[in-house]
Design an enzyme around this catalytic site. Sequence first.
Site, PDB file in Angstrom:
ATOM      1  CB  SER A  41      -1.158  -0.107   1.216  1.00 36.91           C
ATOM      2  OG  SER A  41      -2.119   0.686   1.028  1.00 36.91           O
TER       3      SER A  41
ATOM      4  CG  HIS B   4      -5.701  -2.291   0.161  1.00 35.51           C
ATOM      5  ND1 HIS B   4      -4.990  -1.937  -0.833  1.00 35.51           N
ATOM      6  CD2 HIS B   4      -5.106  -1.533   1.349  1.00 35.51           C
ATOM      7  CE1 HIS B   4      -3.951  -1.051  -0.458  1.00 35.51           C
ATOM      8  NE2 HIS B   4      -4.206  -0.870   0.642  1.00 35.51           N
TER       9      HIS B   4
END
Length: 464
Positions: free
Chosen positions: A298, A440
């Site tokens: 990320s 994610h």
Amino acid sequence: MFNNKLLVTLLTVFSTISFPAEVFGFSNTADSGWKASPELIEALMKRRSETNYSEQRVPKYTLPNPLVLSDGTRVTNAGTWRTKRRPEILELFRKYVYGRAPISRPKDMTFEVFELNKKALAGLATRKQVTVNFTGKKDGPKLARRRPGMDILIYLPNAAKTPVPTFVILNFGGNHTIHRDPAIKLSESWMRSGSKGVVKHLANEESRGRSHSGFPLEKILKRGYGLATIYYGDIDPDFHDGFKNGVHPVFDKLIDGKRAPDAWGAIGAWAWGLSRAMDYFETDDDIDNKRVAVLGHSRLGKTALWAGARDERFAFVISNNSGCGGAALSRRRFGETVERINKSFPHWFCENFKKYNGKEDDLPVDQHMLIALIAPRPVYVTSADGDLWADPKGEFLACKNASGVYHLLGVDGLGVKQMPGLDKPVQKGTIGYHIRSGGHSLTQYDWQQFMDFADTHFAAVARN
Ligand code: GTR
């Protein structure tokens, strides 16, 4: 209301007669692998109406050519890439995106191995904990922690007979969150609140091992790799305070009391910290410093790419779900955009980057050029099916559009032209890519692919 199942059925039928899927706002034709789920697109568009999740609404754009110098000359050989175009692109990223680190290796920096255990994890590994003191002063810099500098936690497999190829990764919660091992020093640094085991911005024992699922340590060690990790907040706490804590005030050079528009942001600082870890690895005979892979998830995936782009000592670079400002092409304006990221996280990039809010076409770079800076070293980019915010297709296209630079340097690039199917990793070239099912996060599946890819590429380094 159009029923989604019916829509999917219709599309499947149409696709067999080569009907252009773009008509329906989908990213790919039937034979081109992954497609975003229409249900997810619809749900996301409802939730965030200001965000684009439709391929149909991706504007037409032209990417800057990584193989054309700013004076218009074409780059046709490796020498011109190395001496002219690579430095030029690196400078553009410094000046307009991540900012400039005011210092490289601080001359008084020290390393202190404050813990060493050769029988860690029931004898599987050697554990080392090292404090990197950036200035060498005991109580000098205000680094938002009690001891100045950053702590590196390192595990190396005892089965290894030679220096160990090692993955280095910044973590989000403190070194003690990556495994339940009670000997890992509990972080004393500032922590974001809202997570288990964090009270008044300080970690307690309850947070030990909290993030272990993203760090399959035993598996990594059993495959012959080392793992080194650092809490990113040791380098710079992740909140916007006008750059008053972390490494910024320690090293910033102010002009008339102000920071320059190209002064480093938080991502620049985290990437700089990774290079200081590399400085330590170069002093540690148990680590193979020619085979260090830098990895991040990320915002820390963005960081890993920037660290690997600017510091060629990293032999392999991995970006997991890094999205906007990471592997995804900014010009697509799909999911998170430049404007959105600069508004939500004003401290991540340099001030100059904000000039491109809503003006992506004016950027002198796009993210395929960040990947190109890593060439000819191996790079691996991942996306996740549920993570449309990070623009999977934009991440894939950045890899594809970086490939020309890899070819110029005599190695394969991505090796495929179309997005692969879900959970079908592309690993034949020097650029690896996969889109995995799920959301994610950094998973064991991701790690498995990174290690497979490392097996191939690190073996080649060992042969040379
Ligand atoms: C999100 C941000 C992304 C991504 C992510 C993360 O809020 O919009 O760019 O970096 O955070 O780091 O978890």
